[in-house]
Motif scaffolding. Structure first.
Motif, PDB file in Angstrom:
ATOM      1  N   LEU A 100      10.665  12.972 121.461  1.00 33.57           N
ATOM      2  CA  LEU A 100      10.202  11.797 120.725  1.00 33.57           C
ATOM      3  C   LEU A 100       8.770  11.404 121.060  1.00 33.57           C
ATOM      4  CD1 LEU A 100      13.360   9.490 121.018  1.00 33.57           C
ATOM      5  CD2 LEU A 100      12.737  11.017 119.143  1.00 33.57           C
ATOM      6  N   PHE A 101       8.306  11.787 122.261  1.00 29.98           N
ATOM      7  CA  PHE A 101       7.017  11.293 122.766  1.00 29.98           C
ATOM      8  C   PHE A 101       5.871  12.287 122.568  1.00 29.98           C
ATOM      9  CE2 PHE A 101       5.096   8.549 126.320  1.00 29.98           C
ATOM     10  CZ  PHE A 101       5.007   7.454 125.478  1.00 29.98           C
ATOM     11  N   GLN A 102       6.156  13.447 121.984  1.00 26.73           N
ATOM     12  CA  GLN A 102       5.110  14.451 121.789  1.00 26.73           C
ATOM     13  C   GLN A 102       3.905  13.941 121.004  1.00 26.73           C
ATOM     14  OE1 GLN A 102       4.201  17.712 122.597  1.00 26.73           O
ATOM     15  NE2 GLN A 102       5.645  17.365 124.269  1.00 26.73           N
ATOM     16  N   PRO A 103       4.092  13.155 119.923  1.00 25.64           N
ATOM     17  CA  PRO A 103       2.914  12.643 119.210  1.00 25.64           C
ATOM     18  C   PRO A 103       1.980  11.820 120.089  1.00 25.64           C
ATOM     19  CG  PRO A 103       4.890  12.358 117.886  1.00 25.64           C
ATOM     20  CD  PRO A 103       5.349  12.792 119.241  1.00 25.64           C
ATOM     21  N   VAL A 104       2.553  11.073 121.037  1.00 25.17           N
ATOM     22  CA  VAL A 104       1.724  10.269 121.949  1.00 25.17           C
ATOM     23  C   VAL A 104       0.930  11.175 122.883  1.00 25.17           C
ATOM     24  CG1 VAL A 104       1.759   8.512 123.764  1.00 25.17           C
ATOM     25  CG2 VAL A 104       3.314   8.319 121.800  1.00 25.17           C
ATOM     26  N   LEU A 105       1.549  12.275 123.319  1.00 23.87           N
ATOM     27  CA  LEU A 105       0.830  13.232 124.164  1.00 23.87           C
ATOM     28  C   LEU A 105      -0.357  13.808 123.407  1.00 23.87           C
ATOM     29  CD1 LEU A 105       0.553  14.894 126.753  1.00 23.87           C
ATOM     30  CD2 LEU A 105       2.180  16.537 125.796  1.00 23.87           C
ATOM     31  N   GLN A 106      -0.173  14.101 122.128  1.00 15.58           N
ATOM     32  CA  GLN A 106      -1.275  14.618 121.325  1.00 15.58           C
ATOM     33  C   GLN A 106      -2.398  13.587 121.211  1.00 15.58           C
ATOM     34  OE1 GLN A 106      -1.159  17.832 120.610  1.00 15.58           O
ATOM     35  NE2 GLN A 106       0.877  17.772 121.571  1.00 15.58           N
ATOM     36  N   ASP A 107      -2.030  12.312 121.134  1.00 11.00           N
ATOM     37  CA  ASP A 107      -3.045  11.254 121.109  1.00 11.00           C
ATOM     38  C   ASP A 107      -3.782  11.164 122.441  1.00 11.00           C
ATOM     39  OD1 ASP A 107      -2.415  10.599 118.515  1.00 11.00           O
ATOM     40  OD2 ASP A 107      -1.053   8.971 119.058  1.00 11.00           O
ATOM     41  N   LEU A 108      -3.054  11.347 123.541  1.00  8.44           N
ATOM     42  CA  LEU A 108      -3.693  11.312 124.867  1.00  8.44           C
ATOM     43  C   LEU A 108      -4.695  12.449 125.019  1.00  8.44           C
ATOM     44  CD1 LEU A 108      -0.609  10.451 127.129  1.00  8.44           C
ATOM     45  CD2 LEU A 108      -2.592   8.998 126.711  1.00  8.44           C
ATOM     46  N   TYR A 109      -4.383  13.609 124.436  1.00  7.54           N
ATOM     47  CA  TYR A 109      -5.301  14.752 124.511  1.00  7.54           C
ATOM     48  C   TYR A 109      -6.647  14.444 123.855  1.00  7.54           C
ATOM     49  CZ  TYR A 109      -1.615  17.976 126.102  1.00  7.54           C
ATOM     50  OH  TYR A 109      -0.645  18.619 126.829  1.00  7.54           O
ATOM     51  N   LYS A 110      -6.679  13.478 122.948  1.00  7.71           N
ATOM     52  CA  LYS A 110      -7.932  13.145 122.258  1.00  7.71           C
ATOM     53  C   LYS A 110      -8.913  12.439 123.185  1.00  7.71           C
ATOM     54  CE  LYS A 110      -5.583  12.471 117.801  1.00  7.71           C
ATOM     55  NZ  LYS A 110      -5.259  11.464 116.745  1.00  7.71           N
ATOM     56  N   PHE A 111      -8.389  11.791 124.236  1.00  5.92           N
ATOM     57  CA  PHE A 111      -9.246  10.974 125.092  1.00  5.92           C
ATOM     58  C   PHE A 111      -9.283  11.438 126.548  1.00  5.92           C
ATOM     59  CE2 PHE A 111      -7.411   8.368 121.701  1.00  5.92           C
ATOM     60  CZ  PHE A 111      -8.567   7.956 121.058  1.00  5.92           C
ATOM     61  N   TYR A 112      -8.338  12.302 126.944  1.00  3.10           N
ATOM     62  CA  TYR A 112      -8.288  12.785 128.323  1.00  3.10           C
ATOM     63  C   TYR A 112      -8.195  14.305 128.321  1.00  3.10           C
ATOM     64  CZ  TYR A 112      -7.116   7.912 129.384  1.00  3.10           C
ATOM     65  OH  TYR A 112      -7.133   6.543 129.485  1.00  3.10           O
ATOM     66  N   ASN A 113      -8.662  14.910 129.419  1.00  6.69           N
ATOM     67  CA  ASN A 113      -8.482  16.359 129.511  1.00  6.69           C
ATOM     68  C   ASN A 113      -6.991  16.669 129.672  1.00  6.69           C
ATOM     69  OD1 ASN A 113      -7.671  16.479 132.323  1.00  6.69           O
ATOM     70  ND2 ASN A 113      -9.808  16.224 132.887  1.00  6.69           N
ATOM     71  N   GLU A 114      -6.649  17.914 129.507  1.00  5.96           N
ATOM     72  CA  GLU A 114      -5.240  18.304 129.424  1.00  5.96           C
ATOM     73  C   GLU A 114      -4.441  17.868 130.644  1.00  5.96           C
ATOM     74  OE1 GLU A 114      -2.588  22.417 129.003  1.00  5.96           O
ATOM     75  OE2 GLU A 114      -4.713  22.423 128.482  1.00  5.96           O
ATOM     76  N   LYS A 115      -4.975  18.084 131.839  1.00  3.66           N
ATOM     77  CA  LYS A 115      -4.235  17.767 133.061  1.00  3.66           C
ATOM     78  C   LYS A 115      -4.030  16.268 133.216  1.00  3.66           C
ATOM     79  CE  LYS A 115      -2.280  19.754 136.628  1.00  3.66           C
ATOM     80  NZ  LYS A 115      -1.258  20.807 136.474  1.00  3.66           N
ATOM     81  N   ASP A 116      -5.091  15.487 133.002  1.00  2.00           N
ATOM     82  CA  ASP A 116      -4.975  14.038 133.134  1.00  2.00           C
ATOM     83  C   ASP A 116      -3.995  13.460 132.113  1.00  2.00           C
ATOM     84  OD1 ASP A 116      -6.760  14.058 135.200  1.00  2.00           O
ATOM     85  OD2 ASP A 116      -8.498  13.472 134.002  1.00  2.00           O
ATOM     86  N   ALA A 117      -4.066  13.959 130.880  1.00  4.07           N
ATOM     87  CA  ALA A 117      -3.149  13.482 129.838  1.00  4.07           C
ATOM     88  C   ALA A 117      -1.697  13.750 130.233  1.00  4.07           C
ATOM     89  CB  ALA A 117      -3.478  14.154 128.509  1.00  4.07           C
ATOM     90  N   GLU A 118      -1.450  14.909 130.816  1.00  3.50           N
ATOM     91  CA  GLU A 118      -0.084  15.264 131.194  1.00  3.50           C
ATOM     92  C   GLU A 118       0.410  14.440 132.384  1.00  3.50           C
ATOM     93  OE1 GLU A 118      -0.217  19.474 131.712  1.00  3.50           O
ATOM     94  OE2 GLU A 118      -0.303  19.883 129.554  1.00  3.50           O
ATOM     95  N   ILE A 119      -0.501  14.082 133.296  1.00  4.03           N
ATOM     96  CA  ILE A 119      -0.102  13.214 134.416  1.00  4.03           C
ATOM     97  C   ILE A 119       0.321  11.846 133.888  1.00  4.03           C
ATOM     98  CG2 ILE A 119      -0.903  12.027 136.492  1.00  4.03           C
ATOM     99  CD1 ILE A 119      -2.771  14.390 137.022  1.00  4.03           C
TER     100      ILE A 119
END
Length: 505
Positions: free
Chosen positions: A99-118
């Motif tokens: 359910l939360f995958q779209p939010v992760l994609q939004d985080l990738y727009k503003f943070y690098n991959e590792k930070d977004a995943e943390i």
């Protein structure tokens, strides 16, 4: 110091290397594990692991109690305390990740991959593990399937503390993320705005201060302002302020910083239109519908108590609708007969015997059960009443924020850490509402509560069996299996093929 060839030829586990230590006259040799490699500015560098043994008298000797060297398999068998986790929480993580995958994609727009995943992992862990503390995140991460989906996420106590502080320092990224979410709000959407207080006794941040409730609580707070979209059924944005700041003071700043330029804002008496008038005047697609005090002069001036009838969808609610030509505002005045009766009974019960004053009673009686809304748009009385009545949604948001997710007390100290932690809390409350909406769509709330559903999902774990790389779902009850299939996180069995039809004699 160069290592002799005869030492290097000593049989030892694969993916290891020899390190020389000691003095020149008395050299000693340890054997360390090679974990892999990493890339740094285009260079491939080795990643060294712990020491697993020593070379003594031209023989490899594993460290006692730490590991055992298996000559036949040519591998080191570690202690159980160093082994991987072979039984992990799966269903709750699988659903949240889905359910939360779209939010992760939004985080990738503003943070690098590792930070977004943390950030993403912290938010999910705070939802799936009720009341988890920051120093417990690593343990929760290692025992659930997040560590399979997102390996090597640093979540130790010190790593989380350092990350939240850096996350708060880069607050412009948080603001940009919130503004991106606000773009999903349409002109006809209703935005419920409200604030809540969280206990924070830190002495080293400027957000912690004594609020209006400090006398009763005896503690300092920080203030959290939230916006909830009724149509999308989820929180849109949030921001934290000092605990002693009034809601009306933060109102204009909250709207401006999050770039809210369209929609209908439905606040409470703590968010008057006058405190953000410039914002409404400069945005034609942004409107408001707010309650005013029961003793406001405009109620008498416009004769709002001269009711015109009852609502079409509720015959126990009297209404009056008046347009003020001078200010251009619309006023919607309501009186709930049942609520008025209850408030009158409560008043008489409290002011019995010598405390009863007739003039005061007559003045109060006219106000019992009333609600007056002030707005810059014209709607039907039914829509006006239902719009404000939907504010129970934001109260539910605050309830889930404080209790279901157990975010009623901050556990970080300086300003940056508070801002970073509150951002993760916002994402957790957003995920909670995505879960609530999904459970509701699948009719699970007909027989179960949110808490019981999450508790059931936690029972569905996966295990890694010996000599198998795949994970298998443990044996679960038929009822839980039905829930997993209903939520579409476990496939339904294919229907059996129909056999050959019987011959007709």
């Amino acid at each position: 110091m160069a290592i002799p060839e005869e030492i290097l030829r000593v049989e030892r586990p694969k993916n290891t290397f020899v390190v020389c230590y000691g003095s020149r006259d008395n050299p000693k040799y340890s054997v360390r594990k090679r974990l892999g490699c990493k890339y740094d500015k285009g260079r491939r560098l080795p990643v060294n692991g712990p020491t697993i043994g020593h070379i003594v008298d031209y023989k490899f000797i594993p460290i006692p109690g730490e590991s055992v060297y298996d000559n036949e398999q040519d591998t080191v068998i570690p202690r159980i305390t160093h082994s991987d986790v072979d039984l992990k929480d799966w269903a709750n993580i699988e659903l949240c990740n889905k359910l939360f995958q779209p939010v992760l994609q939004d985080l990738y727009k503003f943070y690098n991959e590792k930070d977004a995943e943390i950030i993403y992992c912290i938010a999910i862990l705070r939802v799936c593990f009720h009341g988890v503390k920051d120093y417990e995140l690593k343990e929760s991460y290692e025992t659930c399937f997040l560590s399979e989906y997102f390996p090597d996420i640093p979540l130790s106590k010190n790593s989380v503390s350092d990350f939240l502080q850096k996350l708060g320092k880069a607050c412009s990224k948080i603001i940009s993320f919130m503004q991106e979410r606000v773009k999903n709000v349409n002109t006809d959407h209703h935005l419920l705005i409200d604030g809540t207080l969280k206990s924070n006794e830190s002495r080293i941040n400027s957000l912690s201060d004594y609020s209006r409730k400090a006398i009763k609580k005896g503690s300092r707070d920080i203030s959290i302002v939230y916006a909830f979209d009724v149509e999308l059924k989820e929180p849109i944005c949030s921001k934290c302020y000092p605990g002693n700041m009034l809601d009306l003071t933060a109102y204009e700043n909250f709207i401006t910083e999050n770039n809210i330029t369209k929609g209908i804002i439905v606040g409470d008496k703590g968010f008057p239109e006058s405190s953000a008038r410039k914002v409404f005047e400069s945005n034609e697609q942004l409107h408001y519908m707010n309650p005013i005090k029961r003793d406001a002069k405009v109620i008498t001036t416009l004769n709002l108590n001269d009711f015109k009838g009852t609502l079409k969808n509720n015959d126990k609610i009297l209404y009056n609708k008046v347009h003020d030509e001078g200010s251009g505002k619309w006023y919607y005045h309501f009186k709930d007969i049942d609520l008025a009766t209850k408030e009158e009974a409560d008043y008489l019960r409290y002011h019995k015997d010598n405390d009863f004053i007739l003039d005061e009673y007559n003045d109060k009686k006219e106000k019992f059960g009333t609600l007056t809304l002030e707005s810059d748009i014209e709607v039907t009385p039914e829509i006006g009443f239902d719009t404000y009545n939907s504010r129970w949604e934001i109260e539910l948001v605050m309830r889930f924020y404080k209790h279901a997710c157990e975010f009623d007390e901050t556990r970080v100290h300086n300003d940056y850490s508070v801002i970073g932690s509150e951002f993760c809390d916002f994402l957790s409350s957003l995920l909670t509402y995505k879960l609530i909406n999904y459970f509701d769509e699948n009719t699970l709330f007909n027989t179960m509560t949110y808490k019981s559903i999450m508790k059931s999902l936690k029972r569905a774990k996966k295990i890694r069996l010996p000599k198998k790389k795949e994970w298998s779902l443990i044996k679960i009850s038929p009822k839980l299996m039905n829930i997993l299939q209903l939520l579409e996180i476990f496939p339904k069995p294919e229907p059996k093929k129909r056999g050959r039809p019987r011959k007709v004699s």
